[in-house]
Design a protein around this motif. Structure first.
Motif, PDB file in Angstrom:
ATOM      1  N   GLN A  93       0.915  -1.347  -0.042  1.00  0.00           N
ATOM      2  CA  GLN A  93       0.107   0.152   0.053  1.00  0.00           C
ATOM      3  C   GLN A  93       0.487   1.110   0.218  1.00  0.00           C
ATOM      4  O   GLN A  93       1.380   1.686   0.936  1.00  0.00           O
ATOM      5  CB  GLN A  93      -0.665  -0.206   1.377  1.00  0.00           C
ATOM      6  CG  GLN A  93      -1.993  -0.989   1.239  1.00  0.00           C
ATOM      7  CD  GLN A  93      -1.645  -2.078   1.906  1.00  0.00           C
ATOM      8  OE1 GLN A  93       0.056  -2.866   2.310  1.00  0.00           O
ATOM      9  NE2 GLN A  93      -1.617  -2.905   2.952  1.00  0.00           N
ATOM     10  N   GLN A  94       0.319   2.454  -1.043  1.00  0.00           N
ATOM     11  CA  GLN A  94       1.345   3.555  -1.165  1.00  0.00           C
ATOM     12  C   GLN A  94       1.219   4.260  -0.079  1.00  0.00           C
ATOM     13  O   GLN A  94       1.917   5.436   0.500  1.00  0.00           O
ATOM     14  CB  GLN A  94       1.136   4.182  -2.277  1.00  0.00           C
ATOM     15  CG  GLN A  94       1.457   3.156  -3.823  1.00  0.00           C
ATOM     16  CD  GLN A  94       3.878   2.474  -2.983  1.00  0.00           C
ATOM     17  OE1 GLN A  94       4.485   3.615  -3.340  1.00  0.00           O
ATOM     18  NE2 GLN A  94       3.136   1.193  -2.946  1.00  0.00           N
ATOM     19  N   ASP A  95      -0.225   4.072   1.176  1.00  0.00           N
ATOM     20  CA  ASP A  95      -0.320   5.022   2.371  1.00  0.00           C
ATOM     21  C   ASP A  95      -0.104   4.650   3.536  1.00  0.00           C
ATOM     22  O   ASP A  95      -0.834   5.398   4.374  1.00  0.00           O
ATOM     23  CB  ASP A  95      -2.156   5.343   1.792  1.00  0.00           C
ATOM     24  CG  ASP A  95      -3.013   4.197   1.317  1.00  0.00           C
ATOM     25  OD1 ASP A  95      -2.392   3.318   1.833  1.00  0.00           O
ATOM     26  OD2 ASP A  95      -4.253   4.932   0.749  1.00  0.00           O
ATOM     27  N   LYS A  96       1.117   4.313   3.760  1.00  0.00           N
ATOM     28  CA  LYS A  96       0.921   3.486   4.655  1.00  0.00           C
ATOM     29  C   LYS A  96       2.094   4.458   5.346  1.00  0.00           C
ATOM     30  O   LYS A  96       2.562   6.095   4.897  1.00  0.00           O
ATOM     31  CB  LYS A  96       2.508   2.570   5.114  1.00  0.00           C
ATOM     32  CG  LYS A  96       1.402   0.948   4.426  1.00  0.00           C
ATOM     33  CD  LYS A  96       2.857   0.000   4.515  1.00  0.00           C
ATOM     34  CE  LYS A  96       2.264  -1.605   4.061  1.00  0.00           C
ATOM     35  NZ  LYS A  96       3.721  -2.724   3.756  1.00  0.00           N
ATOM     36  N   HIS A  97       1.936   4.388   6.918  1.00  0.00           N
ATOM     37  CA  HIS A  97       3.185   5.688   8.280  1.00  0.00           C
ATOM     38  C   HIS A  97       4.352   5.880   7.622  1.00  0.00           C
ATOM     39  O   HIS A  97       4.090   6.248   8.721  1.00  0.00           O
ATOM     40  CB  HIS A  97       1.972   5.271   9.147  1.00  0.00           C
ATOM     41  CG  HIS A  97       2.121   4.361   9.836  1.00  0.00           C
ATOM     42  ND1 HIS A  97       2.797   3.990  11.126  1.00  0.00           N
ATOM     43  CD2 HIS A  97       2.100   2.752   9.818  1.00  0.00           C
ATOM     44  CE1 HIS A  97       2.779   3.220  11.562  1.00  0.00           C
ATOM     45  NE2 HIS A  97       2.571   1.939  10.246  1.00  0.00           N
TER      46      HIS A  97
END
Lengths: 582, 582
Positions: free
Chosen positions: B425-429
């Motif tokens: 996923q490209q929206d990880k933190h």
């Protein structure tokens, strides 16, 4: 002490050291022991080397006794009455050092104590699943760098503790992140044994028992698939992606055996069919094998995520018209996303009609065949040409453990063999059919069989059945709990047939948003934030993902044998606690 | 007891069992526990289930105390004062069972005791390297079959002992069979920890520490190769064959990035060059990647086994004339046969001249770079585009541990990535550059880094240096011992540059045979018979093979850190003892 005599000599002498010095390697105190000791204690290396030699003695119990009680690890939660190591011991003091037995056992026992403490802690719901730190932070939190000089064994134990401190507790009952959750105690014991045996699967010569166990287990697995008398072939490979690559390789070779020698330039343009929701390894395989990802035709799925047979037939006819050669029709079984179980009979019929090789990637779901209650879901799997089955997924066998089962005997051998004469000599004194390594793409091959075999023995088939039934019950419990609960929406229609439950959590703030686009935009950010918070609190972990036009949703895959209904309840409470302000 | 209430219910009820029954899975006594106990003891299942719950208590030491001293394993050589398990315990009595802590620790301790005894025995020259049996015999010697019902944990321990009894003692100082010999105690401890952590390398999310350790270690390895500041890329793969396949994949993608989408039909006919003595994995890779084995052009070697640069140039020109595209020039470094170290500079020059991608398969030999005395032998290795390095070979890291190092950054990612949205996923933190899994061909990837990293810490670079120097000294010792000894002939010219020593032993009966063909015919049978006898006596093991027109010879590869000069002496004596009548 020998240590004194040799100080630094081996490392500093430029001309080759003679046999005399080399022999010293089998003595307990060696030159670089000094170098390290000096580093550690500021110049009193020889004294410390001496200490390490004095410190051990044999007790009456068969366990080493150690006089020196100093240690940096007094705080080990599971020390008990264990002997303690001298802080200055080095790896070179252990076996194969001549007097290394007791020291080795003491060291390994220290490690085992650390591991046991970690195991017990991992199953304790009061502990965190993860002590999360950002990569840059974690890089700073410990000295991970590799040095020129050796560290003491005490330092090695510190490294073990630090590594485990920041590791994910995959055995934790509230760890639900993707698959490979849980830790089976017999599987673990088997993996420890496998490491200790430290051998290679390429020949019976170097792995007699493990080769036989692979033979016995693969046969059993083929029986479960439903092939008569368990006939066929198979191999354990390093994961499902490689197993799927084998399947594709076999399909191509079956159609065009000349491809092995002549390459893809000798065959027509090949096309493969797979569900648009199939695992990405099909495309990775196609790219690697020189087929190209554009030749992987993705078949539409319905609202529940199942491949639509009519679309498969349509795309097959289209490809035939273009003169492409159909060679591979992968069918998934809940490997990604929604866990849909596809209409296998209908798909098989289409594949058969057009002579398309039909492997089945049921790496997660094949396990269902072991359940009398759920096996009907895979009816027809025995019609597949090959089957990918990953015991390291739902069956909770420690990673890595994946098998490709092949219906046709001899095909793997013909496809992959290269007759390396230094391994597969034809004049050996035993039955060469047990030298199975030439079937593999790999040369050296890790022993992945023993943990599966030993777990199977310890559980029996009925134990695996109970495990799969339990996972499915838990999934159903979760589905029933949230399907009508305020703030939840299911991603796919109907009750999941496998253990995947995909859902959105809608925080109160967006629950009644009118603007659909706005709502979607907000919703897409919810799961990532909740997940990040879960990791920061360390309370639980669950996967999320988008899929096509469906924005980020939680994908719960229940495979953790330690999970209970209360853990499912906890997950839901935690999602709400962490997400209600979003 | 719960056990009594539920007997068989879960397994026998056809309608789905409700949450109530499923909850019972977290209780210590379960339904199939009874099934098993009944099988084991003829109907007293409930009593035994009760016994297993009573038998354990906590001692003050933090170790479990066990009242019952009955056990089938009184004879365990390393029992000491350990508590003993009740003979009727089952896997289900262990964690995650609610009261499973003590039983789990007792069980794992029993296993560890078995492993420790095995380890100590393995290093003892008085024990056999192998207790050899023919496959059919071995299949009969134990009940290896998998059953429907669970076995008791006692039975599991019996299985562990049986498995080890017939396993090869790869740690034995006289085990010289191929590579992967020896057993490093810190490497072993690290592997036990890895199994306990049981995670997957695909993302930082699930393997934070291991991903960082891979990062740190790969950088260090690239520094050793000689790339500025350790820049570049790399990955750990399940063995050298797969690493070499990656190298080939990268070479092809570098030249023709469109091959990923469009497949081999979009590119010209590719040809690869490799030494005629290179490892068979180059051909396996070419077959798998759709290049075809016929497009692998084998370059002649000289009498010492080195690739002849002039022949390389000649074959390149030939291929160019035919309009083929040159893409890959693999150079080996002693991976098979004679252990010749090739004229790297000359070969690199040729490759450069014709723009041929130049990977180096130094899976065995790269280790030489860690020795100040021997690193010159690999001068020029830094000019390679990629380097295959197998720490599980000469460095004695437990199997599997292989790395591909790549000079160009970003290439692996571009070549292999598929952006699976459920993992990457490209929206990880956190910093996503640590999610390295999409570079790999694999999806799930075993943690192979920790054992290398921990061994490196425990030895320091100087420890590995001492190890390689010692192996080379031992090889030289063997070479010097036999080169002029009666009854021996060396297979290749000159002193071996690496640890491979290839030789024929000629029994007195054929030493003075005049008829060359007759002599050759006889000689070809000598090594296989001696090897078979070695295995039957179990005294030592060494590899043999033919190569081209050279009949079966012994190929001694010294990589076992436990071996000494005396073990080399022993090998020679043993060959003579077992072969003199032939």
């Amino acid at each position: 002490f020998v240590c004194l005599l040799f100080s630094f000599s081996i490392l500093k002498l430029d001309p080759p050291v003679g046999p005399y010095l080399i022999r010293a390697f089998s003595l307990p105190a060696r030159a670089w022991c000094q170098a390290a000791a000096q580093k550690l204690s500021g110049g009193i290396g020889s004294k410390l080397c001496g200490t390490s030699a004095r410190v051990f003695g044999e007790g009456g119990s068969g366990r080493p006794n150690v006089a020196c009680k100093q240690s940096l690890y007094e705080s080990s939660p599971h020390r008990g009455t264990n002997p303690q190591m001298s802080p200055m011991l080095l790896l070179l003091d252990l076996l194969p050092a001549l007097d290394g037995d007791a020291k080795t056992m003491t060291f390994l026992q220290e490690v085992v104590d650390i591991l046991m403490a970690y195991i017990v802690e991992s199953f304790d719901r009061e502990t965190k699943v993860i002590d999360f730190h950002y990569p840059n932070e974690l890089l700073q939190m410990n000295n991970w760098e590799l040095q020129g000089e050796p560290a003491s064994l005490d330092d090695i134990l510190i490294s073990c503790r630090a590594t485990l401190k920041y590791a994910i507790k995959t055995a934790h009952p509230r760890y639900f992140n993707q698959l490979s959750t849980g830790l089976d105690m017999v599987g673990l014991a088997a993996d420890w044994l496998t490491s200790t045996a430290n051998t290679n699967m390429f020949t019976y010569e170097v792995a007699p028992v493990f080769v036989l166990l692979e033979y016995v287990t693969l046969k059993k697995m083929r029986e479960i698939v439903g092939w008569p008398e368990g006939r066929g072939d198979g191999i354990f490979s390093p994961g499902g992606a490689i197993s799927n690559m084998y399947a594709m390789l076999l399909a191509r070779f079956k159609m065009f055996p000349e491809v092995k020698e002549k390459g893809m330039s000798s065959v027509p343009r090949l096309v493969a069919f797979t569900s648009e929701h199939s695992h990405f390894s099909i495309k990775k395989g196609a790219a690697a094998l020189g087929i190209g990802t554009e030749s992987v035709i993705c078949i539409k799925v319905d609202q529940s995520g199942k491949m639509i047979p009519a679309d498969l037939e349509r795309r097959i006819l289209e490809a035939k018209q273009k003169g492409f050669f159909l060679f591979f029709g992968s069918r998934t079984g809940g490997n990604t996303g929604e866990g849909a179980l596809e209409p296998l009979f209908a798909i098989t019929e289409v594949c058969k009609k057009y002579s398309v090789w039909m492997p089945v990637d049921v790496s997660e779901t094949l396990f269902l065949l072991m359940s009398r209650r759920h096996k009907w879901k895979l009816d027809g799997v025995d019609r597949a040409n090959s089957v990918t089955w990953n015991p390291h997924k739902m069956m909770s066998v420690p990673l890595q453990c994946s098998a490709l089962l092949v219906r046709e005997e001899g095909l793997m051998q013909n496809c992959n063999q290269m007759h390396a004469c230094y391994l597969f000599q034809q004049d050996k004194h035993y039955d060469l059919s047990y030298d199975t390594g030439d079937k593999a793409l790999q040369c050296g091959r890790h022993v992945d069989i023993f943990k599966l075999w030993l777990m199977w023995r310890a559980k029996g088939t009925i134990g695996f059945e109970a495990q799969i039934d339990k996972c499915l019950e838990l999934s159903e419990y979760l589905y029933n709990k949230i399907k009508d609960r305020e703030g939840y929406e299911m991603v796919f229609d109907g009750k999941p047939q496998h253990t995947n439950v995909c859902f959105w959590y809608l925080p109160p703030g967006i629950r009644y948003m009118q603007d659909k686009e706005e709502r979607k935009k907000h919703l897409s950010k919810v799961a990532p934030v909740i997940k990040a918070r879960m990791m920061e609190y360390g309370t639980t972990m669950v996967s999320y993902q988008p899929q096509g036009d469906k924005v980020n949703f939680f994908r719960m895959v229940i495979s953790n044998p330690a999970a209970t209904f209360e853990d499912i309840d906890f997950l839901i409470e935690e999602i709400e606690r962490l997400g209600q302000d979003l």
